[in-house]
Design a protein around this motif. Structure first.
Motif, PDB file in Angstrom:
ATOM      1  N   PRO A   2       8.566  16.043 -10.782  1.00 48.33           N
ATOM      2  CA  PRO A   2       7.016  16.614 -10.386  1.00 48.33           C
ATOM      3  C   PRO A   2       6.915  15.793  -9.181  1.00 48.33           C
ATOM      4  O   PRO A   2       5.737  16.269  -8.341  1.00 48.33           O
ATOM      5  CB  PRO A   2       6.433  16.056 -11.635  1.00 48.33           C
ATOM      6  CG  PRO A   2       7.392  15.939 -12.887  1.00 48.33           C
ATOM      7  CD  PRO A   2       8.662  15.708 -12.211  1.00 48.33           C
ATOM      8  N   TYR A   3       7.454  14.798  -8.905  1.00 43.30           N
ATOM      9  CA  TYR A   3       7.089  13.841  -7.683  1.00 43.30           C
ATOM     10  C   TYR A   3       8.416  13.610  -6.692  1.00 43.30           C
ATOM     11  O   TYR A   3       9.523  13.698  -7.136  1.00 43.30           O
ATOM     12  CB  TYR A   3       6.476  12.631  -8.180  1.00 43.30           C
ATOM     13  CG  TYR A   3       5.407  12.698  -8.959  1.00 43.30           C
ATOM     14  CD1 TYR A   3       4.084  12.840  -8.505  1.00 43.30           C
ATOM     15  CD2 TYR A   3       5.458  12.645 -10.450  1.00 43.30           C
ATOM     16  CE1 TYR A   3       3.003  12.570  -9.156  1.00 43.30           C
ATOM     17  CE2 TYR A   3       4.315  12.942 -11.304  1.00 43.30           C
ATOM     18  CZ  TYR A   3       3.051  12.857 -10.624  1.00 43.30           C
ATOM     19  OH  TYR A   3       1.820  12.875 -11.236  1.00 43.30           O
ATOM     20  N   ILE A   4       8.124  13.503  -5.400  1.00 42.05           N
ATOM     21  CA  ILE A   4       9.192  12.963  -4.525  1.00 42.05           C
ATOM     22  C   ILE A   4       8.934  11.357  -4.159  1.00 42.05           C
ATOM     23  O   ILE A   4       7.799  11.090  -3.805  1.00 42.05           O
ATOM     24  CB  ILE A   4       9.146  14.011  -3.273  1.00 42.05           C
ATOM     25  CG1 ILE A   4       9.337  15.211  -3.537  1.00 42.05           C
ATOM     26  CG2 ILE A   4      10.268  13.182  -2.462  1.00 42.05           C
ATOM     27  CD1 ILE A   4       9.228  15.942  -2.588  1.00 42.05           C
ATOM     28  N   MET A  16       0.988  -1.185   0.029  1.00 38.18           N
ATOM     29  CA  MET A  16       0.069   0.039  -0.207  1.00 38.18           C
ATOM     30  C   MET A  16       0.904   1.096   0.048  1.00 38.18           C
ATOM     31  O   MET A  16       1.767   1.376   1.068  1.00 38.18           O
ATOM     32  CB  MET A  16      -0.996  -0.122   1.301  1.00 38.18           C
ATOM     33  CG  MET A  16      -1.970   0.950   1.368  1.00 38.18           C
ATOM     34  SD  MET A  16      -3.247   0.921   0.077  1.00 38.18           S
ATOM     35  CE  MET A  16      -4.201   2.197   0.435  1.00 38.18           C
ATOM     36  N   ILE A  17       0.945   2.049  -1.072  1.00 34.70           N
ATOM     37  CA  ILE A  17       1.551   3.362  -1.125  1.00 34.70           C
ATOM     38  C   ILE A  17       0.996   4.386  -0.304  1.00 34.70           C
ATOM     39  O   ILE A  17      -0.267   4.633  -0.323  1.00 34.70           O
ATOM     40  CB  ILE A  17       1.823   3.604  -2.689  1.00 34.70           C
ATOM     41  CG1 ILE A  17       2.945   4.596  -2.767  1.00 34.70           C
ATOM     42  CG2 ILE A  17       0.811   3.831  -3.312  1.00 34.70           C
ATOM     43  CD1 ILE A  17       3.557   4.601  -3.977  1.00 34.70           C
ATOM     44  N   THR A  18       1.819   5.203   0.348  1.00 37.30           N
ATOM     45  CA  THR A  18       1.204   6.418   0.839  1.00 37.30           C
ATOM     46  C   THR A  18       1.581   7.688  -0.192  1.00 37.30           C
ATOM     47  O   THR A  18       2.621   7.982  -0.507  1.00 37.30           O
ATOM     48  CB  THR A  18       2.233   6.650   2.204  1.00 37.30           C
ATOM     49  OG1 THR A  18       2.107   5.303   2.925  1.00 37.30           O
ATOM     50  CG2 THR A  18       1.732   7.987   2.850  1.00 37.30           C
ATOM     51  N   ILE A  19       0.226   8.304  -0.157  1.00 42.60           N
ATOM     52  CA  ILE A  19       0.194   9.475  -1.279  1.00 42.60           C
ATOM     53  C   ILE A  19       0.012  10.588  -0.385  1.00 42.60           C
ATOM     54  O   ILE A  19      -0.688  10.722   0.572  1.00 42.60           O
ATOM     55  CB  ILE A  19      -0.774   9.525  -2.072  1.00 42.60           C
ATOM     56  CG1 ILE A  19      -0.763   7.907  -2.972  1.00 42.60           C
ATOM     57  CG2 ILE A  19      -0.935  10.585  -3.201  1.00 42.60           C
ATOM     58  CD1 ILE A  19       0.555   7.861  -3.911  1.00 42.60           C
ATOM     59  N   ALA A  20       0.759  11.708  -0.639  1.00 45.76           N
ATOM     60  CA  ALA A  20       0.434  12.983   0.020  1.00 45.76           C
ATOM     61  C   ALA A  20       1.218  14.191  -0.791  1.00 45.76           C
ATOM     62  O   ALA A  20       1.532  13.941  -1.945  1.00 45.76           O
ATOM     63  CB  ALA A  20       1.620  13.114   1.425  1.00 45.76           C
ATOM     64  N   PHE A  37       6.173   5.240  -0.797  1.00 45.08           N
ATOM     65  CA  PHE A  37       5.414   6.735  -0.838  1.00 45.08           C
ATOM     66  C   PHE A  37       5.664   7.523  -2.021  1.00 45.08           C
ATOM     67  O   PHE A  37       6.529   7.344  -2.871  1.00 45.08           O
ATOM     68  CB  PHE A  37       6.102   7.365   0.529  1.00 45.08           C
ATOM     69  CG  PHE A  37       7.438   7.711   0.416  1.00 45.08           C
ATOM     70  CD1 PHE A  37       7.733   9.032  -0.151  1.00 45.08           C
ATOM     71  CD2 PHE A  37       8.460   7.185   0.557  1.00 45.08           C
ATOM     72  CE1 PHE A  37       9.154   9.375  -0.580  1.00 45.08           C
ATOM     73  CE2 PHE A  37       9.903   7.397   0.596  1.00 45.08           C
ATOM     74  CZ  PHE A  37      10.181   8.406   0.063  1.00 45.08           C
ATOM     75  N   LEU A  38       4.782   8.275  -2.033  1.00 36.60           N
ATOM     76  CA  LEU A  38       5.034   9.563  -3.480  1.00 36.60           C
ATOM     77  C   LEU A  38       4.189  10.512  -3.015  1.00 36.60           C
ATOM     78  O   LEU A  38       3.161  10.660  -2.464  1.00 36.60           O
ATOM     79  CB  LEU A  38       4.020   8.610  -4.690  1.00 36.60           C
ATOM     80  CG  LEU A  38       4.101   9.704  -5.787  1.00 36.60           C
ATOM     81  CD1 LEU A  38       5.716   9.434  -6.324  1.00 36.60           C
ATOM     82  CD2 LEU A  38       3.171   9.315  -6.971  1.00 36.60           C
ATOM     83  N   ASP A  39       4.962  11.618  -3.081  1.00 37.38           N
ATOM     84  CA  ASP A  39       4.592  13.318  -2.682  1.00 37.38           C
ATOM     85  C   ASP A  39       4.574  13.786  -4.101  1.00 37.38           C
ATOM     86  O   ASP A  39       5.336  13.826  -4.868  1.00 37.38           O
ATOM     87  CB  ASP A  39       5.714  13.930  -1.874  1.00 37.38           C
ATOM     88  CG  ASP A  39       5.984  13.363  -0.524  1.00 37.38           C
ATOM     89  OD1 ASP A  39       4.751  12.233  -0.003  1.00 37.38           O
ATOM     90  OD2 ASP A  39       6.702  13.894   0.119  1.00 37.38           O
ATOM     91  N   VAL A  40       3.131  14.337  -4.359  1.00 37.66           N
ATOM     92  CA  VAL A  40       2.998  14.965  -5.435  1.00 37.66           C
ATOM     93  C   VAL A  40       3.168  16.568  -5.144  1.00 37.66           C
ATOM     94  O   VAL A  40       2.642  17.171  -4.032  1.00 37.66           O
ATOM     95  CB  VAL A  40       1.427  14.914  -5.742  1.00 37.66           C
ATOM     96  CG1 VAL A  40       1.170  15.914  -6.983  1.00 37.66           C
ATOM     97  CG2 VAL A  40       0.997  13.721  -5.988  1.00 37.66           C
ATOM     98  N   TYR A  87      -3.013  12.246 -11.459  1.00 34.94           N
ATOM     99  CA  TYR A  87      -2.743  13.602 -11.140  1.00 34.94           C
ATOM    100  C   TYR A  87      -2.262  14.649 -12.291  1.00 34.94           C
ATOM    101  O   TYR A  87      -2.603  15.658 -12.013  1.00 34.94           O
ATOM    102  CB  TYR A  87      -1.651  13.719 -10.063  1.00 34.94           C
ATOM    103  CG  TYR A  87      -1.839  12.985  -8.683  1.00 34.94           C
ATOM    104  CD1 TYR A  87      -2.674  13.733  -7.761  1.00 34.94           C
ATOM    105  CD2 TYR A  87      -1.805  11.820  -8.332  1.00 34.94           C
ATOM    106  CE1 TYR A  87      -3.421  13.173  -6.598  1.00 34.94           C
ATOM    107  CE2 TYR A  87      -2.135  11.084  -7.122  1.00 34.94           C
ATOM    108  CZ  TYR A  87      -2.926  11.792  -6.142  1.00 34.94           C
ATOM    109  OH  TYR A  87      -3.283  11.497  -5.095  1.00 34.94           O
ATOM    110  N   GLU A  88      -1.885  14.058 -13.325  1.00 36.41           N
ATOM    111  CA  GLU A  88      -1.683  14.760 -14.457  1.00 36.41           C
ATOM    112  C   GLU A  88      -0.563  15.745 -14.194  1.00 36.41           C
ATOM    113  O   GLU A  88      -0.599  16.991 -15.006  1.00 36.41           O
ATOM    114  CB  GLU A  88      -2.913  15.211 -15.354  1.00 36.41           C
ATOM    115  CG  GLU A  88      -3.667  14.013 -15.802  1.00 36.41           C
ATOM    116  CD  GLU A  88      -4.768  14.462 -16.730  1.00 36.41           C
ATOM    117  OE1 GLU A  88      -5.087  15.597 -16.708  1.00 36.41           O
ATOM    118  OE2 GLU A  88      -5.322  13.556 -17.279  1.00 36.41           O
TER     119      GLU A  88
END
Length: 274
Positions: A27-29, A1-5, A56-59, A92-93
């Motif tokens: 664009p992402y971390i 399960m990936i954490t999105i923030a 994890f992925l930070d937008v 998110y585009e």
């Protein structure tokens, strides 16, 4: 399960430390491709995340648009420490919105990805004065890809995307990287992609101490017969000539076949062929 923030930033633009590029946009971390060898894992210590890299992925969120006057005819790379077309880009585009701005800026755009999702933005690439899309192949064997790069597009999906882009008039490139000793068949990568590729780059598997244990554990679990070889190449105090010999072999082959190629094997002298 990936954490999105989300991650507020002052700008999407970073001055490039990569030769040949003026700016880099990430664009992402983070990156959910979960490549076992990912050199960008060092970024985790700057994020405050407790999750493992790839989980994890930070937008990034920025209210300041890219400035056309600043970027006019500059060389901009997407991306260096994330994949701009990771699976969540479909939702998110963010990359697409940034490329729309780069069209207005008339910048030269260079995209590096492992994802066939890049095809979605073909309409924008056609509006850019110079645009190159490069796909990274560590192997032409999808069984290996599934183990080493579980979140990336399949070998066949990347090859088909490369073909479509090339036939649409977009500049294309293939990075044979990273090459795993005795696992990455670089000739097979060339054979698979040559009709749709303008140029090649090849780079070695560079095991930084931060993820050396992860890669060696990967080899032990899936290719135990290669453990001794990897120990000789990567863990000995005395430098090995493995990469210089392989570099010479690739150089000679590409030169004989008239294949434009660059080789980046550490201290090995880069070769550019035409």
């Amino acid at each position: 399960m990936i954490t999105i923030a989300t991650a507020p930033v002052k700008t999407y633009l970073s001055k490039s430390k990569i030769p040949g590029f003026d700016y880099v946009i990430n664009p992402y971390i983070g990156c959910p491709h979960k490549c076992v060898y990912c050199y960008a894992e060092y970024m985790r210590k700057f994020t405050g995340h407790s999750e493992e890299w790839g989980e994890f992925l930070d937008v990034k969120v920025c209210e300041v648009p890219l400035r056309p006057a600043k970027l006019f005819r500059t060389r901009v790379m997407l991306s260096s420490v994330t994949d701009p077309y990771n699976p969540y880009e479909k939702q998110y585009e963010l990359t697409r919105r940034l490329i729309k701005q780069l069209v207005v800026c008339q910048a030269q755009v260079y995209v590096l990805t492992k994802s066939a999702l890049v095809l979605r933005d073909l309409d924008l690439f056609k509006q850019i004065p110079y645009c190159e899309v490069a796909f990274s192949f560590s192997s032409a064997d999808d069984a290996f890809r599934q183990l080493a790069e579980p979140g990336a597009s399949s070998v066949s999906e990347k090859t088909e995307a490369l073909k479509i882009l090339h036939e649409a008039g977009i500049h294309t490139a293939v990075m044979g990287a990273p090459l795993f000793p005795e696992l990455s068949d670089w000739k097979q990568i060339i054979a698979l992609t040559r009709p749709y590729t303008d140029r090649y780059g090849f780079d070695s598997l560079n095991m930084r101490p931060a993820y050396q244990r992860k890669v060696m554990s990967f080899i032990a679990a899936h290719y135990p017969h290669l453990l001794a070889l990897y120990g000789d190449i990567f863990l000995q105090e005395e430098p090995t000539d493995y990469w210089s010999k392989l570099g010479e072999e690739i150089r000679d082959y590409c030169r004989a076949e008239g294949i434009p190629a660059d080789i980046y094997f550490g201290s090995f002298r880069s070769y550019s062929g035409n």
